[in-house]
Scaffold this motif. Structure first.
Motif, PDB file in Angstrom:
ATOM      1  N   UNK A  32       6.410 -15.858  -9.072  1.00 45.96           N
ATOM      2  CA  UNK A  32       5.766 -14.696  -8.635  1.00 45.96           C
ATOM      3  C   UNK A  32       4.589 -14.032  -9.205  1.00 45.96           C
ATOM      4  N   UNK A  33       4.515 -14.247 -10.667  1.00 47.94           N
ATOM      5  CA  UNK A  33       3.200 -14.049 -11.166  1.00 47.94           C
ATOM      6  C   UNK A  33       2.127 -14.744 -10.919  1.00 47.94           C
ATOM      7  N   UNK A  34       2.558 -16.183 -10.656  1.00 44.54           N
ATOM      8  CA  UNK A  34       1.193 -17.094 -10.165  1.00 44.54           C
ATOM      9  C   UNK A  34       0.885 -16.797  -8.888  1.00 44.54           C
ATOM     10  N   UNK A  35       1.658 -16.248  -7.800  1.00 41.49           N
ATOM     11  CA  UNK A  35       1.476 -16.081  -6.467  1.00 41.49           C
ATOM     12  C   UNK A  35       0.625 -14.793  -6.344  1.00 41.49           C
ATOM     13  N   UNK A  36       0.971 -13.922  -7.195  1.00 37.95           N
ATOM     14  CA  UNK A  36       0.208 -12.564  -7.020  1.00 37.95           C
ATOM     15  C   UNK A  36      -0.841 -12.487  -8.174  1.00 37.95           C
ATOM     16  N   UNK A  37      -1.107 -13.598  -8.805  1.00 33.36           N
ATOM     17  CA  UNK A  37      -2.186 -13.501  -9.670  1.00 33.36           C
ATOM     18  C   UNK A  37      -2.407 -12.637 -10.794  1.00 33.36           C
ATOM     19  N   UNK A  38      -1.413 -12.580 -11.508  1.00 31.37           N
ATOM     20  CA  UNK A  38      -1.423 -11.695 -12.888  1.00 31.37           C
ATOM     21  C   UNK A  38      -0.087 -12.014 -13.594  1.00 31.37           C
ATOM     22  N   UNK A  39      -0.212 -11.254 -14.747  1.00 27.70           N
ATOM     23  CA  UNK A  39       1.075 -11.174 -15.746  1.00 27.70           C
ATOM     24  C   UNK A  39       2.167 -10.511 -14.939  1.00 27.70           C
ATOM     25  N   UNK A  40       3.410 -10.483 -15.497  1.00 27.02           N
ATOM     26  CA  UNK A  40       4.703  -9.631 -14.854  1.00 27.02           C
ATOM     27  C   UNK A  40       4.134  -8.497 -14.941  1.00 27.02           C
ATOM     28  N   UNK A  41       3.723  -7.806 -15.849  1.00 25.00           N
ATOM     29  CA  UNK A  41       3.591  -6.230 -16.163  1.00 25.00           C
ATOM     30  C   UNK A  41       2.288  -5.922 -15.060  1.00 25.00           C
ATOM     31  N   UNK A  42       1.373  -6.689 -14.651  1.00 19.30           N
ATOM     32  CA  UNK A  42       0.266  -6.128 -13.603  1.00 19.30           C
ATOM     33  C   UNK A  42       0.853  -6.174 -12.197  1.00 19.30           C
ATOM     34  N   UNK A  43       1.684  -7.488 -12.060  1.00 20.73           N
ATOM     35  CA  UNK A  43       2.714  -7.641 -10.869  1.00 20.73           C
ATOM     36  C   UNK A  43       3.246  -6.449 -10.403  1.00 20.73           C
ATOM     37  N   UNK A  44       3.996  -6.228 -11.548  1.00 18.81           N
ATOM     38  CA  UNK A  44       4.958  -5.027 -11.186  1.00 18.81           C
ATOM     39  C   UNK A  44       4.478  -3.822 -10.911  1.00 18.81           C
ATOM     40  N   UNK A  45       3.550  -3.503 -11.613  1.00 18.03           N
ATOM     41  CA  UNK A  45       2.772  -2.054 -11.466  1.00 18.03           C
ATOM     42  C   UNK A  45       1.999  -2.300  -9.826  1.00 18.03           C
ATOM     43  N   UNK A  46       1.417  -3.209  -9.781  1.00 15.58           N
ATOM     44  CA  UNK A  46       0.772  -3.469  -8.466  1.00 15.58           C
ATOM     45  C   UNK A  46       1.658  -3.116  -7.270  1.00 15.58           C
ATOM     46  N   UNK A  47       3.029  -4.020  -7.407  1.00 11.79           N
ATOM     47  CA  UNK A  47       3.874  -3.951  -6.425  1.00 11.79           C
ATOM     48  C   UNK A  47       4.476  -2.337  -6.184  1.00 11.79           C
ATOM     49  N   UNK A  48       4.651  -1.961  -7.429  1.00 11.64           N
ATOM     50  CA  UNK A  48       5.407  -0.562  -7.418  1.00 11.64           C
ATOM     51  C   UNK A  48       4.563   0.705  -7.217  1.00 11.64           C
ATOM     52  N   UNK A  49       3.233   0.319  -7.240  1.00  8.92           N
ATOM     53  CA  UNK A  49       2.411   1.472  -6.912  1.00  8.92           C
ATOM     54  C   UNK A  49       2.004   1.419  -5.482  1.00  8.92           C
ATOM     55  N   UNK A  50       1.651   0.266  -4.845  1.00  5.07           N
ATOM     56  CA  UNK A  50       1.189   0.164  -3.487  1.00  5.07           C
ATOM     57  C   UNK A  50       2.365  -0.044  -2.425  1.00  5.07           C
ATOM     58  N   UNK A  51       3.276  -0.618  -2.998  1.00  9.24           N
ATOM     59  CA  UNK A  51       4.642  -0.862  -2.064  1.00  9.24           C
ATOM     60  C   UNK A  51       4.277  -2.015  -1.158  1.00  9.24           C
ATOM     61  N   UNK A  52       3.322  -3.070  -1.851  1.00  6.22           N
ATOM     62  CA  UNK A  52       3.340  -4.091  -0.842  1.00  6.22           C
ATOM     63  C   UNK A  52       4.380  -5.008  -0.657  1.00  6.22           C
ATOM     64  N   UNK A  53       4.331  -5.593   0.448  1.00 12.94           N
ATOM     65  CA  UNK A  53       5.404  -6.578   0.938  1.00 12.94           C
ATOM     66  C   UNK A  53       5.503  -7.600   0.130  1.00 12.94           C
ATOM     67  N   UNK A  54       6.500  -8.480   0.168  1.00 11.53           N
ATOM     68  CA  UNK A  54       6.480  -9.661  -0.265  1.00 11.53           C
ATOM     69  C   UNK A  54       5.605 -10.849   0.247  1.00 11.53           C
TER      70      UNK A  54
END
Length: 243
Positions: free
Chosen positions: A221-243
């Protein structure tokens, strides 16, 4: 057969939808971390998985058995450690375990064998006659884990199990549960809000606003979303982006 399957699960409190078409599965022997900010729907999901709430839409299957249609065989395959301790503080460690074994219908002989085995596995044999109130937080958690494993479940659910523990005890508990996965083939669903409790090889589920916005192996997931887990989590739970 998967240890856990959640299929199109939705749940609402009146007009407020807490979960929306959540689907995921957990394979045997896997450690899955469930992450989500406050209000994401984690507590509702846990309440449904433990049958504190009845399923409204969708299905939950434990070891292939539906919690809605065949609850007894489903629950027999589930062990639970809740965030708030449910141990009797005035009973000894062994008394707490024997009482739980009796609730699961284990015979006296089965109970003695299983209690001895789990006390040894949790390094609690020498503390078996101590009252629970005399134990520290880490040891109390180990008693709860021993209790949850007495009936040999396929799936172990731990809801914010590290809350209130000091950093060393939290790390030791997390590693201990992973060892159980490897040694016994138990599947684990570990809910947390702490990113450092997630390892790259873990299955990862991220809930946000009632939706499962990401699922898969943490490093993938980190690789697919282009960032470390912290940044991926923040991005997904801020924007609500779909899988």
């Amino acid at each position: 057969m998967n240890a856990l399957e959640v299929v199109d699960l939705s749940f609402a409190y009146g007009a407020r939808e807490a979960l929306r078409q959540v689907s995921f599965s957990l394979a045997p022997g896997r450690f899955a971390a469930l992450l989500g900010p406050n209000g994401a729907g984690k507590s509702t999901l846990i309440a449904l998985l433990t049958r504190l709430y009845d399923v409204q839409r969708g299905d939950i299957r434990v070891g292939g058995c539906s919690l809605s249609r065949t609850p007894r065989p489903a629950l027999r395959q589930l062990g639970v450690v809740f965030q708030q301790s449910t141990l009797d503080l005035d009973l000894s460690v062994e008394q707490n375990l024997r009482y739980h074994a009796a609730l699961h219908g284990l015979s006296r002989r089965q109970s003695a064998l299983r209690v001895d085995a789990e006390l040894a596995r949790q390094a609690l044999t020498e503390r078996r006659r101590e009252r629970v109130r005399e134990l520290n937080g880490g040891h109390r958690r180990r008693v709860e884990i021993a209790r949850a494993l007495l009936h040999e479940p396929r799936l172990l659910l731990l809801d914010e199990a590290s809350v209130g523990l000091d950093p060393a005890s939290r790390l030791a508990l997390n590693q201990h549960i992973r060892n159980l996965c490897r040694e016994q083939g138990i599947s684990v669903l570990w809910t947390t809000h702490l990113l450092d409790e997630v390892q790259p090889s873990d299955d990862l589920l991220i809930l946000h606003q009632g939706r499962l916005v990401a699922s898969g192996q943490a490093d993938a997931l980190s690789l697919a979303h282009g960032g470390d887990l912290g940044s991926v989590f923040t991005r997904l739970t801020t924007s609500g982006a779909a899988r």
